[in-house]
Design a protein around this motif. Structure first.
Motif, short mmCIF file in Angstrom:
data_model
loop_
_atom_site.label_atom_id
_atom_site.label_comp_id
_atom_site.label_asym_id
_atom_site.label_seq_id
_atom_site.Cartn_x
_atom_site.Cartn_y
_atom_site.Cartn_z
N ILE A 107 0.86 -1.15 -0.05
CA ILE A 107 -0.05 -0.05 0.08
C ILE A 107 1.00 1.31 -0.03
O ILE A 107 0.51 2.12 -0.49
N SER A 108 2.03 1.11 0.79
CA SER A 108 2.80 2.40 1.08
C SER A 108 3.58 2.79 -0.37
O SER A 108 3.67 3.91 -0.72
N GLN A 109 3.73 1.85 -1.34
CA GLN A 109 4.26 2.11 -2.64
C GLN A 109 3.41 2.79 -3.41
O GLN A 109 3.87 3.65 -4.20
N VAL A 110 2.11 2.39 -3.41
CA VAL A 110 1.11 3.07 -4.17
C VAL A 110 1.02 4.30 -3.82
O VAL A 110 0.90 5.43 -4.54
N LEU A 111 0.99 4.55 -2.52
CA LEU A 111 1.04 5.90 -2.06
C LEU A 111 1.93 6.81 -2.37
O LEU A 111 1.84 7.99 -2.82
N GLU A 112 3.09 6.39 -2.46
CA GLU A 112 4.33 6.98 -2.76
C GLU A 112 4.16 7.50 -4.34
O GLU A 112 4.39 8.52 -4.90
N ASP A 113 3.84 6.29 -4.96
CA ASP A 113 3.66 6.73 -6.58
C ASP A 113 2.93 7.72 -6.73
O ASP A 113 2.88 8.18 -7.84
N CYS A 114 1.80 7.64 -6.12
CA CYS A 114 0.57 8.61 -6.60
C CYS A 114 0.80 10.02 -5.95
O CYS A 114 -0.16 10.93 -6.00
N GLY A 115 1.84 10.19 -4.97
CA GLY A 115 1.98 11.32 -4.27
C GLY A 115 0.96 12.00 -3.23
O GLY A 115 0.30 12.66 -3.08
N ALA A 116 0.68 10.51 -2.47
CA ALA A 116 0.05 10.85 -1.30
C ALA A 116 0.75 11.09 -0.07
O ALA A 116 1.47 10.07 0.19
N ALA A 137 -5.74 7.13 6.10
CA ALA A 137 -6.27 5.84 5.90
C ALA A 137 -6.46 5.71 4.29
O ALA A 137 -6.46 6.60 3.72
N VAL A 138 -6.93 4.29 4.16
CA VAL A 138 -6.88 4.02 2.63
C VAL A 138 -8.18 3.00 2.61
O VAL A 138 -8.02 2.08 3.35
N GLN A 139 -9.13 3.16 1.91
CA GLN A 139 -10.17 2.53 1.86
C GLN A 139 -9.85 1.72 0.57
O GLN A 139 -10.04 2.16 -0.41
N VAL A 140 -9.64 0.50 0.77
CA VAL A 140 -9.42 -0.37 -0.24
C VAL A 140 -10.45 -1.36 -0.65
O VAL A 140 -11.22 -1.94 0.18
N SER A 141 -10.83 -1.46 -1.97
CA SER A 141 -11.72 -2.35 -2.43
C SER A 141 -13.31 -1.68 -2.14
O SER A 141 -14.17 -2.17 -2.25
N GLY A 142 -13.43 -0.31 -2.10
CA GLY A 142 -14.46 0.52 -2.18
C GLY A 142 -15.10 0.34 -0.80
O GLY A 142 -14.80 -0.22 0.16
N ALA A 143 -16.60 0.92 -0.95
CA ALA A 143 -17.41 1.14 0.32
C ALA A 143 -17.40 -0.37 1.02
O ALA A 143 -17.64 -0.43 2.20
N SER A 144 -17.57 -1.53 0.27
CA SER A 144 -17.61 -2.77 0.98
C SER A 144 -16.28 -3.28 1.30
O SER A 144 -16.28 -4.44 1.86
N GLY A 145 -15.24 -2.59 1.23
CA GLY A 145 -14.04 -3.34 1.42
C GLY A 145 -13.29 -3.00 2.76
O GLY A 145 -14.20 -2.95 3.68
N THR A 146 -12.30 -2.68 2.91
CA THR A 146 -11.87 -2.54 4.26
C THR A 146 -10.84 -1.13 4.37
O THR A 146 -10.11 -0.56 3.57
N CYS A 147 -11.24 -0.63 5.62
CA CYS A 147 -10.39 0.66 5.88
C CYS A 147 -9.10 0.32 6.59
O CYS A 147 -9.03 -0.20 7.51
N LEU A 148 -7.95 0.86 5.64
CA LEU A 148 -6.65 0.47 6.32
C LEU A 148 -6.28 1.85 7.12
O LEU A 148 -6.43 2.99 6.60
N SER A 149 -5.70 1.61 8.48
CA SER A 149 -5.17 2.94 9.02
C SER A 149 -3.47 2.64 8.70
O SER A 149 -2.96 1.96 8.01
N GLU A 150 -2.99 4.03 9.06
CA GLU A 150 -1.61 4.35 9.02
C GLU A 150 -0.59 3.12 9.36
O GLU A 150 0.05 3.03 8.33
N ARG A 151 -0.90 2.31 10.43
CA ARG A 151 -0.09 1.28 10.80
C ARG A 151 -0.08 0.10 9.79
O ARG A 151 0.64 -0.99 9.96
N GLU A 152 -1.22 0.13 9.04
CA GLU A 152 -1.02 -0.92 8.16
C GLU A 152 -0.66 -0.77 6.69
O GLU A 152 -1.03 -1.60 5.69
#
Lengths: 598, 183, 261
Positions: free
Chosen positions: A422-431, A436-451
């Motif tokens: 996840i951190s790689q994607v965040l780096e690549d997109c300039g975040a 938090a990152v909500q992965v896989s949409g509203a029905s997915g998983t909410c990941l916090s910083e530590r994840e």
């Protein structure tokens, strides 16, 4: 108001286009609405009679879909996409601006019958929001200036076809291309490769590749195809699920817009492998703007003998593809609901088993694959399963396309081999400041910083492709509340836990938002979510409370700061509940009010 | 009823009827001679039985009726504030009951229609002594936190007795067949 | 399928519910087999004469550790089903409470009281209150039909009437329309009223409703309150009835002089 006597003249061409087939009811209702603007009870009754079906059946389909209207909603029907990413980009102010311009309330048609403005679920333009739909035609990148422009065009009653083309430009925003997005497509190459391999070998290659479905569930595609091929049936069907409704997902839109050859060739290869003669592409209504291009592409494929009779010169390999349009129903992304919708009915998930591979469209063996999955099949046809299997991780082979949106510098489409952190994607997109990152949409998983060190893969964080980023200034309670509203709107209503549970969750989130929540509601949210997860009929209800449960756990302070300093508060304002009685009695004395402590 | 031997003092009980018909109170009296037994264990604070008008600190509050007007809200708040344990007694307190059958009517329209004279003049009573109606009739747990629910229209004397017996002897009240009835 | 019970109840054709062995005939659902074996699993949208539906979710059990509807899941040899556990019954109570608050269920004013399956389930699971905030939805009553009441305030959207009318009566008088919390049963008639539909009092759809939403007129209190189906024993003690009942759920007979005989 249309005169009843005009209905035959206006609607006979629609019926003829669909051979008056009752199983094409949804498509017929759509086309009839295009002609008449809305589907009155009278129109619906007339159509039901013409199709030889019951009036109740016709109304049940009509009333299920958000984009089919029983009452006049104006000649211009404007819908603001209301995903959390649209909100973050300021859609609420633009929505109000437009309502003010026309002097109308949300969802109400203007007095002259010209226009209505309302909200709708995510329209799949999250990397270029806020977005709107005008009579189902997408306009992204809304700004106050663009709102002015749209309002002016509506006021001048300019036909939609004559609006500046620039308004309707939808960008691909491909930020990182890999195997699929980074290679050039030679029309027919994949089909010819599959034919050269033969049916059995193609299936063998699919199984060797260990390709898993990209729509979210991750079922092994080769096994699905084999099951369909082996299932007893008269006809077999290939369905492409292009009902990309998961909030925050837009990669299928890009594939359909700029890579349609791979999507369709994937369908042809699937048809070749399982022995199907008809393919159906179920396109979500929000992507209606793509249809003419897709139809043109299909025509081109027919001209090149990549569709139709004796495809690729192989005698007896006959296959063609039809496009069906959805009408605003997220649940139709569920494969059996999608099939119900293809059959012209309300999109309610069937009882499974039997699964579509044995009993699908018209109760025949049916393969339902996601857009991206079908594209992958073309790579496997060309390069073979072993080659494909070597990419990605052990249980998640190949590449995955992510739809990145939210708080980052470069939102858009990112293709990675499975296993990317996840951190790689965040780096690549300039975040920079993601909390938090909500992965896989509203029905997915909410990941916090530590994840953020976790990986995108079926064995770690599975995803259908949505990747919404939230930085430190975002309020994760509001994110979860937006999703709770979404699910309430999209629940099909079939089963108790989802129908009632989504309504209760949404209501309770509103109660907390209004400062009326207490620890009591915090506990209730989790209790309701647990029942929905365990008892719901399909994935929608099972996952509808995930975002609430995740944020209650990981972003609890964003809830707590809204709680009242007491053990219970009513969900409504007690004093306001006396307002009507005050008004009819004309009273305003002390006893006519309930104070805060009351 | 066998009270715990070491019960330090009589438990103090308040009862009230909000938007109800006093049927639950009548049913309470239906425990008949067991009332005498009860009197050894409890004493009554605010209640139609004592005619005490306001509630002091209590152990148990029994609330009949839903919440239909401003006065109901005040009374309910008074009981909640003073009672350690608040009980919704009967169908109306639990779910709004018969009075809540007006809930899908507009209260303003209701009043103007009812207080319209033959000549068409509307004269809705507006004396400040009269409590104003809420837009809807609410079950009491939508206004305050409630600890126990005792459904029934009314709950039978036996049901009320079983409930109180459990409560007074320190058992979590359990109401099951044939005592559990919604009608 | 053979008529002989012995041949179909192959020893291999058994599974367990809460540790108890339950025989089944191939093709039967878990619920069907359970009821025939005298094992109670709570349910609302199931009726032995109609095809499985699986919408009320009260019959949710765990099958080999996974959640599933007993009314739609096929019985298979060796399955381990958990049914009567505190956790599952807690969930069922929540589902009942959801049903109670999403409609307008006013038992003291309903002539189905005592024969109502929703109420019976609530009694059996000791549901003392609807718990959640009442939606108090506005749903008009249709009294237009000469012989049948339609009061959707009490509807639980189980679609038993939809299925009975379509599959048993061949009329398709009812249909569930709309979406989500806005779902509602609609009547197939030009006016939407029951009187203009094909429904007749002899239709099974007129008698299949498990709650008081569809009621035959003029017989409401022929059997007094207190002497009804679920007054004598709770629903969990009436498994035989649940397994063998036919529509109408309870025949309503005129009062006779033979009482006490």
């Amino acid at each position: 108001m249309t005169d009843a006597s005009e209905l035959p003249v206006l609607l006979d061409p629609v019926l003829q286009r669909h051979q008056s087939r009752p199983d094409r009811l949804l498509q017929i209702l759509r086309d009839a609405q295009d002609v008449l603007g809305y589907l009155s009870d009278e129109t619906t009754a007339w159509l039901a009679k013409a199709l030889g079906i019951s009036y109740a059946q016709a109304t049940s389909t009509r009333d299920f879909y958000a984009f089919l209207y029983r009452e006049n909603r104006g000649r211009y029907r404007i819908l603001f996409s209301d995903n959390i990413t649209d909100r973050m980009a300021g859609n609420q102010a633009l929505f109000k601006q437009m309502l003010n311009y026309f002097g109308i309330a949300p969802g109400k048609v203007s007095g002259d019958g010209l226009v209505s403005v309302d909200l709708t679920s995510c329209t799949g333009m999250c990397d270029q929001g806020p977005a709107i739909l005008v009579n189902e035609m997408a306009i992204p990148r809304m700004t106050p200036q663009r709102v002015e422009e749209v309002c002016a065009l509506v006021s001048r009653q300019v036909p939609l076809a004559e609006w500046p083309a620039e308004l309707f430009v939808v960008e691909d925003n491909i930020q990182r291309a890999d195997l699929l997005l980074g290679t050039t497509h030679q029309p027919g190459e994949a089909i010819r490769a599959a034919i050269a391999r033969g049916r059995d070998e193609m299936l063998f290659e699919m199984r060797t590749s260990n390709l898993r479905g990209r729509g979210g569930a991750g079922f092994t595609t080769g096994i699905k195809w084999e099951a369909c091929r082996n299932a007893p049936g008269v006809r077999r069907y290939i369905v492409c699920n292009a009902d990309e409704g998961e909030p925050g997902t837009f990669k299928d839109r890009v594939l359909l817009q700029s890579y349609p050859g791979r999507v369709f060739e994937g369908m042809v290869i699937a048809a070749f492998t399982v022995g199907a003669h008809l393919g159906l592409l179920y396109l979500r209504a929000e992507y209606r703007y793509l249809r003419p291009k897709l139809e043109a592409y299909l025509a081109e494929m027919r001209a090149q003998n990549l569709l139709g009779k004796d495809i690729g010169g192989l005698a007896g390999f006959d296959f063609d593809i039809e496009i069906h349009l959805g009408a605003g129903a997220y649940v139709c992304g569920e494969e059996s609901a999608l099939i119900e919708s293809l059959e012209g009915k309300a999109g309610k998930p069937r009882i499974r088993p039997p699964f579509p591979v044995t009993c699908g469209y018209k109760n025949q063996p049916t393969v339902v694959n996601n857009v991206e999955t079908l594209c992958k099949a073309t790579e496997i046809a060309i390069h073979g399963g072993a080659w494909y299997e070597a990419i990605g991780t052990k249980q998640s082979t190949g590449t995955k396309i992510l739809s990145v949106s939210g708080d980052c510098e470069r939102p858009g489409i990112y293709e990675y081999a499975f296993g990317v952190r996840i951190s790689q994607v965040l780096e690549d997109c300039g975040a920079r400041n993601a909390i938090a990152v909500q992965v896989s949409g509203a029905s997915g998983t909410c990941l916090s910083e530590r994840e953020l060190g976790r990986r995108i893969a079926f064995e770690d964080v599975p995803t259908a492709g949505s990747f919404m980023i939230f930085d430190a200034q975002r309020d994760m309670f509001e994110v979860a509340r937006n999703f709770a509203h979404f699910f309430k709107h999209e629940s099909c209503g079939f089963c108790t836990p989802c129908r009632a549970g989504t309504a209760l969750l949404s209501e309770m989130m509103d109660k907390i938002a209004e400062g009326r929540g207490t620890q009591y509601e915090m506990n209730e949210l989790l209790r309701i979510q647990a029942v929905m997860k365990a008892s719901s009929h399909c994935g929608l209800g099972q996952t509808a409370g995930n975002a609430v449960a995740d944020t209650v756990q990981k972003f609890r302070p964003s809830y707590e700061r809204r709680l009242a300093q007491t053990d219970f508060v009513p969900a409504f304002d007690l004093d306001a509940a006396l307002a009507k009685a005050r008004q009819v009695t004309g009273r305003d004395d002390a006893h006519a009010h309930l104070g805060a402590e009351a | 009823m066998n009270a715990p031997r070491d019960l330090p003092r009589k438990l103090r009980v308040a009862t009230t009827s909000l938007s109800g018909c006093f049927g639950c109170h009548m049913s309470f009296l239906d425990i008949d001679e067991r009332l005498l037994e009860l009197a050894h264990l409890v004493e009554f604070d605010r209640s139609p039985i004592t005619d005490i008008k306001h509630c002091g600190p209590c152990d148990i509050g029994l609330v009949e009726g839903g919440v239909c007007n401003a006065e109901n809200v005040h009374v309910l708040h008074e009981l909640r504030k003073n009672c350690k344990v608040l009980v919704a007694l009967g169908a109306c307190a639990v779910g709004g009951g018969l009075p809540a059958q007006r809930n899908n009517l507009d209260v303003a329209k209701c009043l103007t229609q009812i207080y319209r004279t033959e000549s068409g003049e509307v004269a809705v009573p507006n004396d400040p002594e009269l409590p104003l109606l809420l837009d809807k009739v609410y079950p009491i747990n939508e206004i305050v936190r409630v600890d126990y629910f005792l459904p029934g229209c009314p709950p039978s004397g036996d049901t009320i007795w079983k409930f109180l017996t459990d409560l007074l002897t320190g058992r979590t009240p359990r109401i099951e067949h044939p005592l559990l009835k919604f009608d | 399928m053979s008529d002989s019970m012995n041949s179909v109840f192959d020893s291999a054709n058994t599974f367990t519910i809460d540790g108890r062995r339950v025989p089944f005939k191939p093709g039967q659902t878990i619920l069907h087999a359970a009821l025939e074996a005298g094992v109670y699993i709570p349910h609302l949208c199931h009726h032995p004469e109609l095809k499985p539906h699986g919408s009320c979710k009260l019959c949710t059990v765990t099958v080999n550790g996974r959640n599933g509807s007993a009314c739609t899941a096929r019985a298979m040899p060796g399955l381990e089903v958990e049914n009567d556990t505190p956790a599952l019954n807690d969930r069922r109570r929540v589902l009942l409470q959801m049903l109670f608050v999403e409609g307008n269920h006013f038992c003291p004013g309903c002539e189905k009281s005592g024969n109502c399956q929703l109420q019976a389930l609530a009694y059996d699971l000791e549901m003392l209150a609807p718990h959640f905030r009442h939606a108090f939805p506005e749903r008009p009553v249709d009294a237009s039909h000469p012989d049948v009441w339609l009061d959707l305030n009490r509807c639980v959207m189980c679609e038993l009437c939809v299925r009975a009318s379509r599959d048993l009566d061949g009329k398709s008088v009812f249909m569930l329309a709309g979406r989500g919390a806005e779902s509602k049963v609609v009547v197939n008639s030009p006016t939407g009223l029951l009187k203009d539909s094909a429904l007749s009092i002899d239709d099974r759809a007129a008698h299949v409703c498990p709650v008081g939403a569809i009621l035959p007129k003029r017989v409401g209190y022929a059997v007094p309150i207190g002497e009804r189906q679920f007054d004598q024993a709770t629903i969990s003690h009436q498994v035989d009835y649940l397994a063998r009942r036919t529509i109408p759920i309870k025949a309503v007979e005129p009062a006779t002089e033979t009482e006490g005989a």
